[in-house]
Design a protein around this motif. Structure first.
Motif, PDB file in Angstrom:
ATOM      1  N   ASP A 106       0.685  -1.212  -0.018  1.00  0.00           N
ATOM      2  CA  ASP A 106      -0.035   0.116  -0.089  1.00  0.00           C
ATOM      3  C   ASP A 106       0.894   1.238   0.036  1.00  0.00           C
ATOM      4  O   ASP A 106       0.512   2.043  -0.695  1.00  0.00           O
ATOM      5  N   VAL A 107       1.928   1.153   0.815  1.00  0.00           N
ATOM      6  CA  VAL A 107       2.869   2.403   0.744  1.00  0.00           C
ATOM      7  C   VAL A 107       3.622   2.614  -0.621  1.00  0.00           C
ATOM      8  O   VAL A 107       3.587   3.491  -1.041  1.00  0.00           O
ATOM      9  N   GLU A 108       3.832   1.583  -1.349  1.00  0.00           N
ATOM     10  CA  GLU A 108       4.275   1.728  -2.868  1.00  0.00           C
ATOM     11  C   GLU A 108       3.085   2.059  -3.600  1.00  0.00           C
ATOM     12  O   GLU A 108       3.577   3.028  -4.510  1.00  0.00           O
ATOM     13  N   ARG A 109       1.863   1.889  -3.316  1.00  0.00           N
ATOM     14  CA  ARG A 109       0.889   2.145  -4.320  1.00  0.00           C
ATOM     15  C   ARG A 109       0.646   3.762  -4.186  1.00  0.00           C
ATOM     16  O   ARG A 109       0.364   4.390  -5.177  1.00  0.00           O
ATOM     17  N   ILE A 110       0.649   4.176  -2.974  1.00  0.00           N
ATOM     18  CA  ILE A 110       0.460   5.494  -2.740  1.00  0.00           C
ATOM     19  C   ILE A 110       1.617   6.482  -3.151  1.00  0.00           C
ATOM     20  O   ILE A 110       1.622   7.574  -3.785  1.00  0.00           O
ATOM     21  N   GLY A 111       2.761   5.944  -3.107  1.00  0.00           N
ATOM     22  CA  GLY A 111       3.897   6.455  -3.573  1.00  0.00           C
ATOM     23  C   GLY A 111       3.891   6.580  -5.225  1.00  0.00           C
ATOM     24  O   GLY A 111       4.242   7.616  -5.899  1.00  0.00           O
ATOM     25  N   THR A 112       3.374   5.596  -5.646  1.00  0.00           N
ATOM     26  CA  THR A 112       2.932   5.450  -7.396  1.00  0.00           C
ATOM     27  C   THR A 112       2.060   6.463  -7.799  1.00  0.00           C
ATOM     28  O   THR A 112       2.079   7.446  -8.789  1.00  0.00           O
ATOM     29  N   PHE A 113       0.831   6.537  -7.084  1.00  0.00           N
ATOM     30  CA  PHE A 113      -0.188   7.454  -7.214  1.00  0.00           C
ATOM     31  C   PHE A 113       0.273   8.779  -6.952  1.00  0.00           C
ATOM     32  O   PHE A 113      -0.141   9.683  -7.901  1.00  0.00           O
ATOM     33  N   MET A 114       0.811   9.238  -6.097  1.00  0.00           N
ATOM     34  CA  MET A 114       1.584  10.627  -5.848  1.00  0.00           C
ATOM     35  C   MET A 114       2.567  11.023  -7.012  1.00  0.00           C
ATOM     36  O   MET A 114       2.509  12.130  -7.350  1.00  0.00           O
ATOM     37  N   THR A 115       3.248  10.050  -7.587  1.00  0.00           N
ATOM     38  CA  THR A 115       4.060  10.545  -8.647  1.00  0.00           C
ATOM     39  C   THR A 115       3.302  11.057  -9.676  1.00  0.00           C
ATOM     40  O   THR A 115       3.770  11.839 -10.519  1.00  0.00           O
ATOM     41  N   TYR A 116       2.305  10.164 -10.069  1.00  0.00           N
ATOM     42  CA  TYR A 116       1.337  10.561 -11.362  1.00  0.00           C
ATOM     43  C   TYR A 116       0.775  12.172 -10.897  1.00  0.00           C
ATOM     44  O   TYR A 116       0.590  12.913 -11.792  1.00  0.00           O
ATOM     45  N   VAL A 117       0.262  12.170  -9.592  1.00  0.00           N
ATOM     46  CA  VAL A 117      -0.609  13.273  -9.179  1.00  0.00           C
ATOM     47  C   VAL A 117       0.384  14.631  -9.327  1.00  0.00           C
ATOM     48  O   VAL A 117      -0.071  15.481  -9.842  1.00  0.00           O
ATOM     49  N   THR A 118       1.679  14.554  -8.727  1.00  0.00           N
ATOM     50  CA  THR A 118       2.680  15.585  -8.868  1.00  0.00           C
ATOM     51  C   THR A 118       3.094  15.928 -10.111  1.00  0.00           C
ATOM     52  O   THR A 118       3.310  16.983 -10.417  1.00  0.00           O
ATOM     53  N   SER A 119       3.437  14.871 -11.078  1.00  0.00           N
ATOM     54  CA  SER A 119       3.890  14.770 -12.172  1.00  0.00           C
ATOM     55  C   SER A 119       2.896  15.826 -13.200  1.00  0.00           C
ATOM     56  O   SER A 119       3.070  16.901 -13.979  1.00  0.00           O
ATOM     57  N   SER A 120       1.367  15.556 -12.881  1.00  0.00           N
ATOM     58  CA  SER A 120       0.389  16.038 -13.774  1.00  0.00           C
ATOM     59  C   SER A 120       0.183  17.423 -13.039  1.00  0.00           C
ATOM     60  O   SER A 120       0.143  18.293 -13.930  1.00  0.00           O
ATOM     61  N   PHE A 121       0.340  17.630 -11.993  1.00  0.00           N
ATOM     62  CA  PHE A 121       0.347  19.014 -11.471  1.00  0.00           C
ATOM     63  C   PHE A 121       1.195  19.996 -11.883  1.00  0.00           C
ATOM     64  O   PHE A 121       1.165  21.172 -12.073  1.00  0.00           O
TER      65      PHE A 121
END
Length: 369
Positions: free
Chosen positions: A327-342
């Motif tokens: 779950d920690v890895e998943r939230i890190g992956t999700f935040m990578t997409y969110v941050t790069s999109s922003f």
């Protein structure tokens, strides 16, 4: 024209050097090597450099937006471009982003504590302890947070001297051959670099708290340059010390390098790294929490204390909901997409919309004449 707050609430532009750099060096500094090596391998340092340089462009775009904002922050810019209702909806998304940032950092650090130091400690208790410390600092206001950012760089910088030990055993042939990967490989490494460089986006909130903020841009670029150099240095040391196969399977490469350090008065030097790293994660956590309640205060006129406690409760439940390492890895992956999109899509889109808005506003004035 952006708003400048009264001098008693502001800090010198020089402190941008610490405000930006301290929010870019969090838990990711302990494990970014194992992520970037999956793309371009030994050439991943190129992606680290390119992404670091690209953030200078993002900082320039942010400054242009903030200088044209009515109140010098993203919240007022949203309302300026989209109106009050749509602007506040966008501000809510930015608020959620702040909560996700602090949740990701706290949960990642808890993962380090549970793995290396406190294997039987419940997540909820560690979360409460960390949030208590963060909340206490945030209550002090922006100038206190600036002080934490300052010491969060100065004290942990002592650990840079410990890289002498892995340098003694480095095999620089691990960096060869050079430039033998495809553009797609470099893109994978670059994508995995973005989250570790995130942090300048907090400038969109605290810009009015910088004294003479219109002339402070050089310090933001100096800070970004220092962050890039630091990540490049650690990347070269890690690639020289570990083979590529080892890096792909090591979760915390920076901590693993610290295990070889031996002193007569301390056997497990990695514990020093882990507990000193609390000073490294405090600045981005404090800034994200402070930014979150400031968004609510500026957009919806919420009282500071109520919005702060509201944010803390949400963060705590978000942290304890992330149970496993996966779950920690998943939230890190999700935040990578969110941050790069922003950073790479939303900020440039806002820049283009602002140019259109200014063109129509100028045309309207000319038409009126």
């Amino acid at each position: 024209m952006s708003k400048q707050l009264k001098e008693s609430l502001t800090v010198s532009p020089f402190f941008l050097l610490f405000l930006i750099h301290s929010t870019q060096t969090g838990v990711g500094l302990l494990n970014f090597q194992s992520s970037i090596v999956k793309g371009a391998g030994q050439d991943a340092w190129v992606s680290v450099l390119v992404v670091g340089l690209s953030f200078h462009i993002i900082i320039w775009l942010m400054y242009y937006l903030l200088k044209k904002s009515n109140n010098g922050d993203l919240m007022s810019l949203h309302q300026q471009l989209f109106g009050k209702w749509i602007g506040n909806v966008l501000n809510i998304f930015f608020y959620v982003y702040m909560l996700l940032v602090i949740t990701t950092i706290i949960r990642s650090y808890i993962a380090v504590l549970i793995t290396w130091v406190f294997p039987y400690f419940p997540i909820w208790l560690l979360s409460l302890i960390l949030l208590f410390v963060i909340t206490y600092l945030v209550f002090g206001g922006f100038r206190v947070i600036t002080g934490i950012c300052f010491w969060g760089i100065i004290i942990p910088s002592i650990l840079l001297f410990t890289f002498y030990f892995p340098l003694k055993y480095a095999y620089w042939t691990n960096l060869l051959p050079v430039f033998n990967h495809s553009i797609g490989d470099f893109y994978v490494s670059a994508k995995n670099c973005i989250l570790m460089y995130s942090g300048p986006e907090f400038l969109l909130i605290y810009f009015p708290f910088i004294k003479n903020n219109q002339k402070s841009q050089k310090w933001a670029h100096i800070s970004q340059a220092y962050t890039t150099i630091l990540y490049l240095f650690i990347t070269f040391v890690s690639f020289g010390y570990f083979s590529h196969g080892q890096l792909r399977h090591i979760t915390w490469p920076t901590l693993m390098m610290s295990k070889i350090i031996r002193y007569p008065f301390i056997e497990r030097f990695e514990y020093v790294y882990i507990f000193l790293w609390l000073l490294v994660i405090l600045p981005p956590c404090c800034m994200a929490l402070w930014g979150g309640f400031r968004i609510l205060k500026e957009s919806f006129k919420f009282k500071s204390r109520k919005s702060l406690w509201f944010s803390i409760i949400i963060v705590h439940f978000m942290v304890i909901s992330v149970k496993s390492k996966l779950d920690v890895e998943r939230i890190g992956t999700f935040m990578t997409y969110v941050t790069s999109s922003f950073l790479y899509f939303y900020i440039p889109i806002l820049f283009l919309l602002l140019l259109v808005y200014q063109a129509f506003k100028k045309a309207g004035r000319l038409g009126g004449n």
